[in-house]
Design a protein around this motif. Structure first.
Motif, PDB file in Angstrom:
ATOM      1  N   GLU A 145     -28.711  25.272  -5.449  1.00 41.45           N
ATOM      2  CA  GLU A 145     -28.191  26.042  -4.319  1.00 41.45           C
ATOM      3  C   GLU A 145     -29.063  25.749  -3.111  1.00 41.45           C
ATOM      4  OE1 GLU A 145     -27.986  30.725  -2.965  1.00 41.45           O
ATOM      5  OE2 GLU A 145     -27.839  30.237  -5.088  1.00 41.45           O
ATOM      6  N   THR A 146     -28.446  25.394  -2.006  1.00 40.75           N
ATOM      7  CA  THR A 146     -29.215  25.079  -0.804  1.00 40.75           C
ATOM      8  C   THR A 146     -28.919  26.093   0.289  1.00 40.75           C
ATOM      9  OG1 THR A 146     -27.474  23.583  -0.030  1.00 40.75           O
ATOM     10  CG2 THR A 146     -29.254  22.609  -1.315  1.00 40.75           C
ATOM     11  N   ARG A 147     -29.981  26.430   1.033  1.00 37.34           N
ATOM     12  CA  ARG A 147     -29.848  27.308   2.198  1.00 37.34           C
ATOM     13  C   ARG A 147     -30.724  26.760   3.300  1.00 37.34           C
ATOM     14  NH1 ARG A 147     -31.554  33.143   0.938  1.00 37.34           N
ATOM     15  NH2 ARG A 147     -33.128  32.077  -0.320  1.00 37.34           N
ATOM     16  N   SER A 168     -26.186  19.582  -4.985  1.00 38.93           N
ATOM     17  CA  SER A 168     -25.564  20.823  -4.529  1.00 38.93           C
ATOM     18  C   SER A 168     -24.062  20.786  -4.762  1.00 38.93           C
ATOM     19  CB  SER A 168     -25.869  21.040  -3.045  1.00 38.93           C
ATOM     20  OG  SER A 168     -25.235  22.204  -2.563  1.00 38.93           O
ATOM     21  N   ASN A 169     -23.436  19.645  -4.472  1.00 38.16           N
ATOM     22  CA  ASN A 169     -21.995  19.505  -4.681  1.00 38.16           C
ATOM     23  C   ASN A 169     -21.614  19.607  -6.149  1.00 38.16           C
ATOM     24  OD1 ASN A 169     -21.497  19.162  -1.945  1.00 38.16           O
ATOM     25  ND2 ASN A 169     -21.627  16.937  -2.037  1.00 38.16           N
ATOM     26  N   LYS A 170     -22.527  19.213  -7.018  1.00 41.52           N
ATOM     27  CA  LYS A 170     -22.291  19.303  -8.460  1.00 41.52           C
ATOM     28  C   LYS A 170     -22.554  20.708  -9.000  1.00 41.52           C
ATOM     29  CE  LYS A 170     -23.390  14.480  -9.629  1.00 41.52           C
ATOM     30  NZ  LYS A 170     -22.196  14.169 -10.432  1.00 41.52           N
ATOM     31  N   ALA A 227     -18.406  24.644 -13.219  1.00 38.78           N
ATOM     32  CA  ALA A 227     -17.558  23.513 -13.592  1.00 38.78           C
ATOM     33  C   ALA A 227     -16.219  23.563 -12.881  1.00 38.78           C
ATOM     34  CB  ALA A 227     -17.354  23.497 -15.109  1.00 38.78           C
ATOM     35  N   PHE A 228     -15.583  24.742 -12.895  1.00 38.75           N
ATOM     36  CA  PHE A 228     -14.293  24.854 -12.218  1.00 38.75           C
ATOM     37  C   PHE A 228     -14.456  24.796 -10.704  1.00 38.75           C
ATOM     38  CE2 PHE A 228     -13.053  27.020 -16.277  1.00 38.75           C
ATOM     39  CZ  PHE A 228     -12.113  26.077 -16.658  1.00 38.75           C
ATOM     40  N   GLY A 229     -15.558  25.352 -10.213  1.00 41.24           N
ATOM     41  CA  GLY A 229     -15.814  25.303  -8.780  1.00 41.24           C
ATOM     42  C   GLY A 229     -15.947  23.881  -8.263  1.00 41.24           C
ATOM     43  N   ALA A 230     -16.507  23.007  -9.103  1.00 40.36           N
ATOM     44  CA  ALA A 230     -16.670  21.615  -8.697  1.00 40.36           C
ATOM     45  C   ALA A 230     -15.327  20.912  -8.523  1.00 40.36           C
ATOM     46  CB  ALA A 230     -17.513  20.868  -9.733  1.00 40.36           C
ATOM     47  N   LEU A 231     -14.285  21.471  -9.127  1.00 44.17           N
ATOM     48  CA  LEU A 231     -12.948  20.882  -9.020  1.00 44.17           C
ATOM     49  C   LEU A 231     -12.178  21.373  -7.807  1.00 44.17           C
ATOM     50  CD1 LEU A 231     -11.797  21.209 -12.748  1.00 44.17           C
ATOM     51  CD2 LEU A 231     -12.578  19.126 -11.604  1.00 44.17           C
TER      52      LEU A 231
END
Length: 235
Positions: free
Chosen positions: A64-66, A58-60, A81-85
């Protein structure tokens, strides 16, 4: 080796296998992962290790977790990709000079973009930029709306080359810098100054003059940085 290290290595194996399945298309975008118990049996892992692996995926941005739902596969794109940063960048922005370093990279990127626009923007690109500029002018007296139209004007510049990496980069810049920008005082006279800067950039692009476009862009963002410093001091 400690139990914690063993757990981490076991989780890594599951993460690598599921990531490969997503990459190859065996697990498709929108598909749910097997139930937790099935994953435990499939990989021969404990519930705790499976949950650690799911959290890592999920962090990568791969799933998607709910709450109370099985994880859903999300094939990563540039936004992922940018969100992971984001957490890393957020930490870097707290360091002395962190915001300035990020802002400087934005200047370099946008200097390239306005040169590209002056050389190669098509009629639809010019029309989109003009529409964004007109909206920007109309909102000078409404600072909240002006902020949105300001962002939109710059977004169009990232759209013009047709490279999907660039709009995602703009969204990342906007997200990373928004906590600082949102705290700045917004005044109609400052909005007018920024609008005039956008107009100068647009006119240089319209005249197909890359040097003038870059000069206008650099002048605009240099002035924008001075506005930031007036609010926050050295960042």
């Amino acid at each position: 080796m400690s139990d914690e290290e063993d757990t981490g290595r076991a989780a890594d194996v599951m993460v690598r296998r599921i990531a490969l399945s997503i990459q190859t298309g065996e697990l498709k975008d929108g598909q749910t992962l097997p139930a937790e118990r099935d994953l435990m049996e499939q990989f021969g892992l404990s519930r705790a290790v499976v949950r650690e692996a799911v959290a890592t995926l999920s962090n990568k941005g791969l799933i998607e977790t709910r709450p109370r739902h099985r994880p859903v596969v999300r094939k990563p794109g540039y936004d992922t990709a940018f969100g992971a940063l984001e957490s890393i960048v957020t930490c870097l922005l707290q360091e002395q000079g962190g915001v300035k370093n990020l802002f400087d990279t934005r200047i370099m990127i946008e200097a390239m973009l306005v040169r590209e626009a002056a050389k190669n923007a098509g009629k639809s690109d010019i029309a989109a930029l003009k529409a964004a500029l007109d909206a920007n002018q109309e909102t000078v007296e409404d600072s909240d709306a002006f902020y949105l139209t300001d962002t939109e004007f710059h977004r169009v510049l990232y759209q013009i080359p047709g490279n999907p990496t660039l709009p995602a980069l703009h969204r990342a810049y906007t997200s990373w810098l928004a906590p600082h920008w949102s705290k700045m005082p917004r005044l109609p006279e400052r909005n007018e100054l920024n609008y005039q800067s956008h107009l100068a950039i647009f006119e240089a692009i319209l005249m197909r003059d890359p040097d003038a476009a870059e000069a206008a862009l650099r002048a605009h963002l240099s002035e924008a940085w001075l506005q930031v410093k007036e609010t926050f001091g050295d960042l």
